[in-house]
Scaffold this motif. Structure first.
Motif: not given
Length: 214
Positions: A63, A97, A106-110, A138-142
């Motif tokens: 994930n 964010r 991790n943060q995520a871009e929503t 949402s995309i997890r920020v690596k």
């Protein structure tokens, strides 16, 4: 075996990496490489490995690495607009964010979409939940640590070392089956600690005698 921690069944193994490494070092072990399953590849453990200067051979959770997706509907990213576009062709109307900085997670871009369009979209099945008041993607920020671990996973060294993990599972099997640690001989965590200490002592003694005779 230089260190073992006995916990109740719901605990995550990865939370005990620091203690295991620390106690192993106290026995005189030099730790250059640690091999483990995905439970050990958390952000805090990656940071700890970097600080202590040892290599952590632990594959990231899919994930996080992006190796797999459980989403029923995939969205595409528009580089020009800097927004995601749904399969029906509707672009997100805003992004934010989410999550806190400098945390283990991790943060995520929503990305938020026009809910009115989602309600009548012919492709809403599996994407829009009836009655929902909003639609987001949402995309997890690596993190830097995760990006470095993804790069490490692609190296020949990582792939070669990860193949040695079977030795750990073989030792676990030896402890649980021939030596009976699969079944508790008494009630309670303390009893399992005593049973574990005796079992590990016996297994280590066998290993020492074998090495001396080789």
């Amino acid at each position: 075996m230089t260190k073992a921690i006995v916990t109740t069944g719901e605990k995550s193994d990865g939370h005990y990496l620091k203690e295991l490494v620390k106690k192993s070092k106290e026995t005189g072990m030099v730790v250059n490489t640690v091999i483990g399953d995905t439970a050990y590849s958390g952000k805090e453990n990656l940071q700890y490995a970097q600080a202590e200067e040892f290599q952590l051979i632990s594959r990231l959770n899919p994930n996080i690495s992006g190796e797999t997706s459980h989403r029923k509907v995939e969205f595409e990213f528009s580089k020009d607009a800097g927004m995601y576009v749904c399969p029906a062709g509707h672009m997100a109307i805003r992004k934010a964010r989410t999550g806190k900085k400098n945390q283990a997670a991790n943060q995520a871009e929503t990305y938020s979409f026009d809910i009115e369009k989602c309600k009548v979209c012919p492709m809403r099945e599996g994407c829009y939940k009836e009655g929902a008041k909003s639609k987001t993607y949402s995309i997890r920020v690596k993190s830097t640590e995760h990006k470095e671990q993804i790069r490490l996973q692609e190296t020949d060294e990582f792939k070669t070392l990860s193949k040695k993990r079977y030795k750990i599972e073989a030792k676990n099997s030896e402890i649980k089956n021939p030596h009976g640690y699969k079944t508790a001989k008494s009630v309670g965590l303390f009893g399992m600690e005593i049973q574990g200490a005796i079992t590990i002592f016996a297994v280590n003694l066998k290993r020492i005698l074998k090495l001396l005779n080789d």
